[in-house]
Design a protein around this motif. Structure first.
Motif, PDB file in Angstrom:
ATOM      1  N   ASP A  33       0.845  -1.204   0.000  1.00  0.00           N
ATOM      2  CA  ASP A  33       0.000   0.000   0.000  1.00  0.00           C
ATOM      3  C   ASP A  33       0.879   1.252   0.000  1.00  0.00           C
ATOM      4  N   SER A  42     -11.912   3.509   2.360  1.00  0.00           N
ATOM      5  CA  SER A  42     -12.439   2.668   3.435  1.00  0.00           C
ATOM      6  C   SER A  42     -12.593   3.445   4.739  1.00  0.00           C
ATOM      7  N   VAL A 173       3.123   1.622  -5.580  1.00  0.00           N
ATOM      8  CA  VAL A 173       3.539   0.875  -6.781  1.00  0.00           C
ATOM      9  C   VAL A 173       3.594   1.868  -7.927  1.00  0.00           C
ATOM     10  N   GLY A 337     -17.792  -1.437  -1.393  1.00  0.00           N
ATOM     11  CA  GLY A 337     -16.756  -2.402  -1.046  1.00  0.00           C
ATOM     12  C   GLY A 337     -16.815  -2.871   0.395  1.00  0.00           C
TER      13      GLY A 337
END
Ligand SMILES: Cc1cc2nc3c(=O)[nH]c(=O)nc-3n(C[C@H](O)[C@H](O)[C@H](O)COP(=O)(O)OP(=O)(O)OC[C@H]3O[C@@H](n4cnc5c(N)ncnc54)[C@H](O)[C@@H]3O)c2cc1C
Length: 370
Positions: A33, A42, A173, A337
């Motif tokens: 992450d 979230s 990333v 989600g």
């Protein structure tokens, strides 16, 4: 061939759940992450676990199934993730609003959803702290709840570590190496991490991540905010977990729940605020509106406004599954989600590790957009 090593990009509630389910099934997992677990959408989420507002029926069923998986998921995380049940209540104040509410209740009942209407007296008896106003109809949804998504994401990352996986935090990333329709590795900080399979669960950043692998993933993100109050000493509700104010009033649409530390989360406001980035003034205004319905909040103050970009695919429904053009990249890009996290985690692990194609996920493949 069953992949040995799976790299999951994104440690939100969705990526965390996938990484946990993969690790639990014995895969070698690296979870990466850019920040801390659960600190994307979230953390901001209203985190209502429901099938109440989900359409069409197939999508409702998907959410319903996941809703029913939440207890088992939370048990396996072996942590207190703030899972709270009690149901959802809402009501109408006009004749048209009552027709709409009753018709939705009838539809959901025909789908087998545990929802029913209450008389105004029954509702007032059940939740004595709510100032309902002139009620025309009330619905109560027995099965709904909420959870603390940050605690879930942290627990997932912890379980991945416990199960032998690696969790790399505060490291974005920046590249995904692809050749001949196959992704080989991801570049995160100064490390190049090889993987047999790569999961993209970057929330609202998923379309950008997909672009790194040469995959086109459409995007209909929106902004969302939630307002958190200072903790109350008393429970706000006697029974329910979440409350929605009447949708047939022009000035107000609030979603309200109490968190386990006693603070109250308010989501919504005037219809326009739903889609904007919230400001401090919006927060104060929301709190003022909330007090009108729930005088018990009047002692609280705005403690925090959380803001995020909601991950939303172009048609509002999830994108789940392997990308056709880069066959070992699995995409998990979705709104709702929180409701869907247990199902997505469990189903993704089956599809990735066993090569199965789960029928219930067929309507949610990326290829529907091409
Ligand atoms: C205001 C609001 C209310 C909501 N209400 C509900 C609700 O009531 N019920 C419900 O079910 N859903 C709700 N949602 C939707 C739900 O919160 C999201 O669908 C869910 O949180 C998405 O989780 P995620 O793990 O996919 O994304 P996120 O939580 O955003 O996690 C993605 C992670 O990916 C990481 N990342 C991104 N790019 C990179 C990179 N390049 N390298 C490494 N890591 C990266 C981020 O740092 C982040 O931690 C709501 C959302 C909002 C904003």
């Amino acid at each position: 061939m069953r992949p040995e090593h799976v790299t999951v990009i994104g440690a939100g509630i969705v990526g965390g759940s996938i990484a946990f389910h993969l690790a639990e099934r014995g895969a070698e997992v690296t979870l990466i992450d850019a920040g801390q677990p659960g600190h994307g959408a979230s953390r901001v989420s209203f985190a209502w676990i429901n099938g109440r507002d989900k359409n069409p029926r197939g999508y409702h069923e998907l959410n319903r199934r996941s809703q029913d998986m939440w207890r088992r998921f939370a048990d396996r995380l072996e942590a207190d993730v703030g899972l709270t049940w009690g149901g959802e209540m809402r009501w109408s104040v006009t004749a048209d609003g009552a027709d709409e509410l009753r018709s939705r209740v009838a539809e959901l009942q025909s789908w087998g959803y545990p929802i029913h209407t209450l008389s105004p007296e029954e509702a007032a008896e059940m939740e004595q702290g709510i100032r309902f106003g002139d009620v025309t109809a009330v619905s109560f949804t027995d099965s709904d709840g909420h959870v603390d998504p940050v605690r879930v994401a942290v627990a997932c990352a912890g379980r991945v570590r416990q199960l032998g996986g690696e969790v790399i935090l505060d490291t974005p990333v920046e590249a995904i190496a692809v050749s001949d329709g196959h992704a080989h590795s991801v570049q995160a900080g100064d490390r190049e991490i090889e993987a047999d399979s790569i999961v993209l669960a970057g929330g609202a950043a998923s379309p950008r991540l997909a672009g790194l692998a040469g995959i086109e993933l459409g995007d209909a993100h929106s902004f969302g905010s939630t307002t958190i109050t200072t903790p109350l000493e008393e429970p706000l509700f006697s029974n329910i977990a979440a409350m929605h104010t009447p949708r047939d009033l022009p000035d107000s649409l609030l979603n309200i729940r109490q968190l386990s530390d006693g603070s109250v989360m308010i989501h919504g406001g005037e219809h326009g605020i739903m889609g904007r980035e919230g400001s401090r003034d919006d927060g104060d205004q929301l709190l003022e509106e909330a007090v009108r319905w729930l005088p018990g909040i009047s002692g609280a103050e705005v403690a925090e406004i959380r803001r995020a970009t909601r991950p939303v695919p172009p048609d509002g429904h999830p994108v789940l599954g392997f990308a056709r053009d880069v066959g070992n990249v699995y995409i998990a890009f979705t709104h709702s989600g929180v409701s869907l996290a247990p199902l997505i985690g469990e189903f993704a692990a089956i599809e990735i590790l066993d090569g199965a194609r789960i029928e219930a996920l067929e309507p949610y493949r990326l290829e529907r957009f091409t």
